[in-house]
Design an enzyme around this catalytic site. Sequence first.
Site, PDB file in Angstrom:
ATOM      1  CG  ASN A 133     -57.865 -28.970 -43.794  1.00  0.00           C
ATOM      2  OD1 ASN A 133     -58.448 -28.965 -44.605  1.00  0.00           O
ATOM      3  ND2 ASN A 133     -57.146 -27.947 -43.280  1.00  0.00           N
ATOM      4  CB  THR A 134     -52.088 -31.176 -42.514  1.00  0.00           C
ATOM      5  OG1 THR A 134     -52.639 -29.854 -41.465  1.00  0.00           O
ATOM      6  CG2 THR A 134     -50.803 -30.810 -42.669  1.00  0.00           C
ATOM      7  CG  ASP A 185     -50.128 -32.694 -39.648  1.00  0.00           C
ATOM      8  OD1 ASP A 185     -50.803 -32.379 -38.833  1.00  0.00           O
ATOM      9  OD2 ASP A 185     -49.005 -32.042 -39.717  1.00  0.00           O
ATOM     10  CE  LYS A 244     -40.522 -48.898 -49.928  1.00  0.00           C
ATOM     11  NZ  LYS A 244     -39.845 -47.755 -49.043  1.00  0.00           N
ATOM     12  CE  LYS A 268     -41.934 -45.171 -43.556  1.00  0.00           C
ATOM     13  NZ  LYS A 268     -41.116 -45.104 -44.978  1.00  0.00           N
TER      14      LYS A 268
END
EC number: 4.1.1.23
Length: 267
Positions: free
Chosen positions: A100-101, A97, A60, A94
């Site tokens: 599209n962002t 938003d 990770k 994580k």
Amino acid sequence: MVNVQTYTQRAESHQSPVAQRLFKLMDSKKTNLCASVDVKTTSEFLSLIDKLGPYICLVKTHIDIIDDFSYEGTIVPLLELSKKHNFMIFEDRKFADIGNTVKSQYSGGVYKIAQWSDITNAHGVTGSGIVQGLKEAARETTDEPRGLLMLAELSSKGSIAHGKYTEETVEIAKTDKEFVIGFIAQRDMGGQDEGFDWIVMTPGVGLDDKGDSLGQQYRTVDEVVSTGTDIIIVGRGLFGKGRDPDVEGQRYREAGWNAYLKKTSQV
């Protein structure tokens, strides 16, 4: 209800190629350990992963904390190590938003996460559009299969990721059976009666410490696996001050695997 099937059984029936590959890898290496390698230089990052590689199924990353990051200098060697030691990569981005962002954040920018990370994750706070945006980015960026984890629960003290928030996040996960492979959570998230087989990855797992000064709370390996965890995420316990990554990697791998064998009645 906690899933007591073996990793091999789950690989055979899972709809996600990412989950299938991960389960098979875990079974072949006999490990359910994910190493969380949060360090600030590429050299230390790669050195630790090379040492821990034999003991893990997954690494990770928080790639944006590496001060001297470059794709050629950081990611290319990371991918080589993943082949050398046979582990998969999870960028703990994580995303949080609108669709599209996150599509642009995932596919482009400096880090180009979709190109190299098998798995990433997202908060459910913006709704199900985040899943679709990330899935589109993956499909447009690479031919390699990608998987998404939803953040259902966190291990930090005072986290508001519980109750209704967790329930709504689970509902978002149900919108895509192939791309959403599971959760960051502290326990089993259900779904089996509706045909879902979610992978649960749990941070905040420790064999020695109970927490830190910044709100992290640790639970034991046996405790988390018995309540539904499939993959234990360990960071400082593997390479913190005074710890030998080779020794701790083997120690946590054995603890995690033995807990899995116990849960699936193989011992």
